[in-house]
Scaffold this active site. Structure first.
Site, mmCIF file in Angstrom:
data_model
loop_
_atom_site.group_PDB
_atom_site.id
_atom_site.type_symbol
_atom_site.label_atom_id
_atom_site.label_comp_id
_atom_site.label_asym_id
_atom_site.label_seq_id
_atom_site.Cartn_x
_atom_site.Cartn_y
_atom_site.Cartn_z
ATOM 1 C CB SER A 353 -4.218 -6.265 -2.881
ATOM 2 O OG SER A 353 -2.982 -5.327 -3.346
ATOM 3 C CE1 TYR A 354 -9.621 -2.976 -8.853
ATOM 4 C CE2 TYR A 354 -8.836 -0.888 -7.780
ATOM 5 C CZ TYR A 354 -9.710 -1.605 -8.976
ATOM 6 O OH TYR A 354 -10.361 -0.772 -9.800
#
Length: 650
Positions: A353-354
């Site tokens: 994820s980010y």
């Protein structure tokens, strides 16, 4: 209906295009070799309902689309008084690559009905999105604020991206203004003090000492080979390293004394009991206690307390950017920039994820089990050593399901969830060694978050010897749980304590009065520096690595490897700069974190609508104007401090 989508990086544009286009998209050149234009059809944008499939072009920028600087013809180095820069106009500037990217955006936006921004969902991403929207609108008057949207996403998993396309939001102008404020303050403060320090000290500091460091092209005159740069985050970061260095250098060891008992048992051998008073710095006082105990109790002690209780070692909190950088430095021996760069690449490739988030709490509606299932799927193929553990976490077998809802921390930036794996490593995963290490850390950390705490039994024995208390503590680890997948946390069974009961008298094998001396702190590690910067609000989770890297490239700090550990040590110039500002009374504004911390608070107030950009810029720039005047009047002091520091460190 035509929609132009713009991402922050080409890799994101390519991945989103493949998802929204269902694998059917055509790539075109953009005029800049690292950016492509991807054409496809998509039916699902809510702002285009009833129009059928939209013709979509997705392209990207490569970070910031523009920069800011002073007009060089009037305010270049040597062309004006330095303090004029506090009020000088600021121009928006493009380098040659940014110009190519901007040309492409204007061209592709010419016939667009809507613009959708796909930049990273943080402050900087909002500002880049605003830069994109301005360029796109230059050739298309139809692209007003009502026709401009932004996608909110934190990873590249297919369902998440489609959901982001179907639930667009608007750009956050509070964040845009906060970034614009920070950029203007950093430019005015950075350039004015860089020029002042360089012109004051360049004859003292050789070009060989500084290497090729420079602030920026506009700050560097052709005949100036030595640039001594200033940055509003750079100096407090340097201050932490210098402070530790001086504490070590000025450390004076002190001798202390203490009493230690040892009890021997046939089953457990010798067990040491520590004095509850700890270490005392007066030998005569400790000797008096020691003699008194011998006179009153001889070689006999009495058990006055036995405590046995369950204990736990807590699994880690969900992973934030700061924790990622700190732990990769501590456990994997990689610097903050390496770990964050690797995490960025893993995100762009769709593996995690980010990676820029302050949140250490997973949303309640997030399907964590499905993420664990993806890690367990490759168990039979032996592609990851943690796959079997993941399988056990969610197994449906009786007694095997050990999944636990992760602990919740106290931070939530409301933008991105904690860092976590999105897909498992397949056979064709093309990762570098560092990327693989960071992916493994992220995955093991995530699985540990979803596990049970380790459980054990702690026992403490307390003895009374002549009125003084002595304790020994032992631990038996009963269930390792998350420790099975998280090898960086150490929690081991200790040697068992003697089998003694309360009020039982026992014979002392050894009773000794011992001495030691205090030790200086160790030099600063990058992991410690990251923690200090985070705790004091120096930089953001995403820029901490950049600031640490910068003080090293500026030759204010060097890394020094001792055994397996790498320490950060200040150079002569780094120490002289910190002490120079202390000598003229500006330590709280420069080498300490207070000024930058206050600025971060004011930037947050802009995001919340409590203050305007102009108010904050005027307030902080006026402070720097006063600091500059004080520094300009104290040049001799700065030079004298440099000479003293150089002599003391030679």
């Amino acid at each position: 209906m035509k929609v132009l989508c713009v991402a922050e990086k080409n890799s994101i544009a390519k991945a989103v295009s493949q998802t929204l286009g269902g694998g059917n998209c055509n790539a075109r050149d953009s005029g800049y070799m690292y950016v492509k234009n991807y054409d496809f059809s998509f039916d699902g944008f809510p702002f285009a309902q009833g129009t059928g499939s939209c013709q979509v072009t997705m392209t990207s920028v490569a970070g910031h689309l523009t920069g800011i600087d002073f007009p060089n013809e009037r305010y270049g180095w040597g062309k004006c008084r330095i303090d004029e820069l506090f009020d000088a106009p600021i121009n928006e500037v493009f380098d040659k690559n940014q110009k190519k990217i901007a040309d492409n955006i204007r061209k592709e936006a010419r016939n667009a009905n809507f613009l959708m921004i796909w930049t990273d969902c943080d402050r900087e991403g909002e500002y880049i999105g605003w830069e994109i929207s301005r360029e796109a609108s230059k050739n298309n008057s139809r692209l007003t604020s009502n026709q401009i949207y932004r996608a909110v996403f934190s990873h590249l998993e297919r369902r998440h991206i489609i959901d982001a396309a179907r639930r667009p939001q608007r750009l956050d102008m509070g964040s845009v203004n906060a970034v614009g404020t920070r950029m203007e303050i950093d430019l005015r403060a950075g350039v004015t003090f860089t020029r002042l320090l360089t012109e004051t000290m360049r004859n003292k500091v050789s070009a060989n000492t500084m290497g090729n460091s420079q602030h920026n092209n506009n700050n560097r005159r052709k005949d100036v080979s030595t640039v001594i740069s200033y940055g509003t985050c750079q100096f407090p970061t340097l201050g932490f390293v210098v402070d530790r260095f001086e504490r070590i250098r000025n450390f004076i060891a002190e001798e202390f004394w203490y009493i230690q008992l040892e009890i021997e048992s046939s089953e457990n051998g010798m067990t040491a009991f520590a004095w509850e008073r700890g270490n005392l710095f007066d030998r005569l006082t400790v000797f008096t206690f020691y003699e008194n105990c011998i006179e009153l109790a001889g070689n006999r002690a009495k058990v006055v307390d036995v405590k046995s209780r369950p204990t736990s070692k807590y699994r880690p909190l969900p992973l934030t950017t700061v924790e990622l950088q700190k732990n990769c430095a501590r456990f994997l021996k990689m610097n903050a920039k390496q770990s964050l760069d690797a995490a960025e690449k893993l995100y762009q490739k769709g593996f995690i994820s980010y990676p820029r988030t302050e949140t250490d709490t997973f949303p309640k509606n997030m399907n964590l089990r499905s993420l664990i299932e993806k890690q367990a799927q490759l168990g039979q193929e032996g592609r990851s050593v943690w796959a079997n553990y993941a399988e056990q976490l969610i197994s449906s077998s009786p007694g095997s399901n050990k999944f636990k809802t992760p602990r919740s921390g106290s931070h939530d930036d409301k933008a991105h969830p904690p860092i976590h794996p999105i897909i498992s490593l397949g056979r064709q995963a093309n990762l570098s060694r560092v990327e693989h290490q960071v992916y493994e850390y992220v995955t093991r950390h995530f699985l540990a978050c979803c596990s049970e705490d380790a459980k054990g039994q702690s026992t403490t024995l307390t003895l009374d010897w002549g009125g003084e208390r002595f304790t020994a503590t032992g631990l038996v680890v009963l269930e390792r749980n998350f420790l099975e997948v998280y090898p960086w946390a150490k929690w081991e069974t200790t040697k068992r304590l003697p089998q003694l009961e309360i009020n039982q008298e026992c014979q002392i094998s050894k009773a000794r009065m011992k001495s030691g001396s205090t030790s200086p702190p160790k030099p600063m590690t990058e992991s410690e520096l990251i923690m200090l910067m985070d705790a004091n609000g120096i930089g953001t989770d995403a820029t901490i690595a950049e600031h640490i890297e910068k003080i090293q490239t500026r030759n204010y700090v060097r890394s020094e490897k001792v055994g397996k550990e790498t320490y950060l040590q200040p150079t002569t110039l780094g120490v002289a700069l910190v002490h120079g500002f202390e000598a003229i009374g500006l330590e709280d504004s420069f080498a300490k974190p207070f000024q930058r911390r206050e600025m971060e608070v004011e930037l947050k107030q802009i995001c919340e609508g409590l203050r305007t950009k102009n108010q904050v810029v005027d307030d902080i720039v006026n402070k720097y104007r006063r600091y500059w005047a004080k520094t300009n009047g104290s040049k001799t002091t700065l030079l004298q401090v440099y000479d003293r520091v150089k002599a003391s460190m030679s």
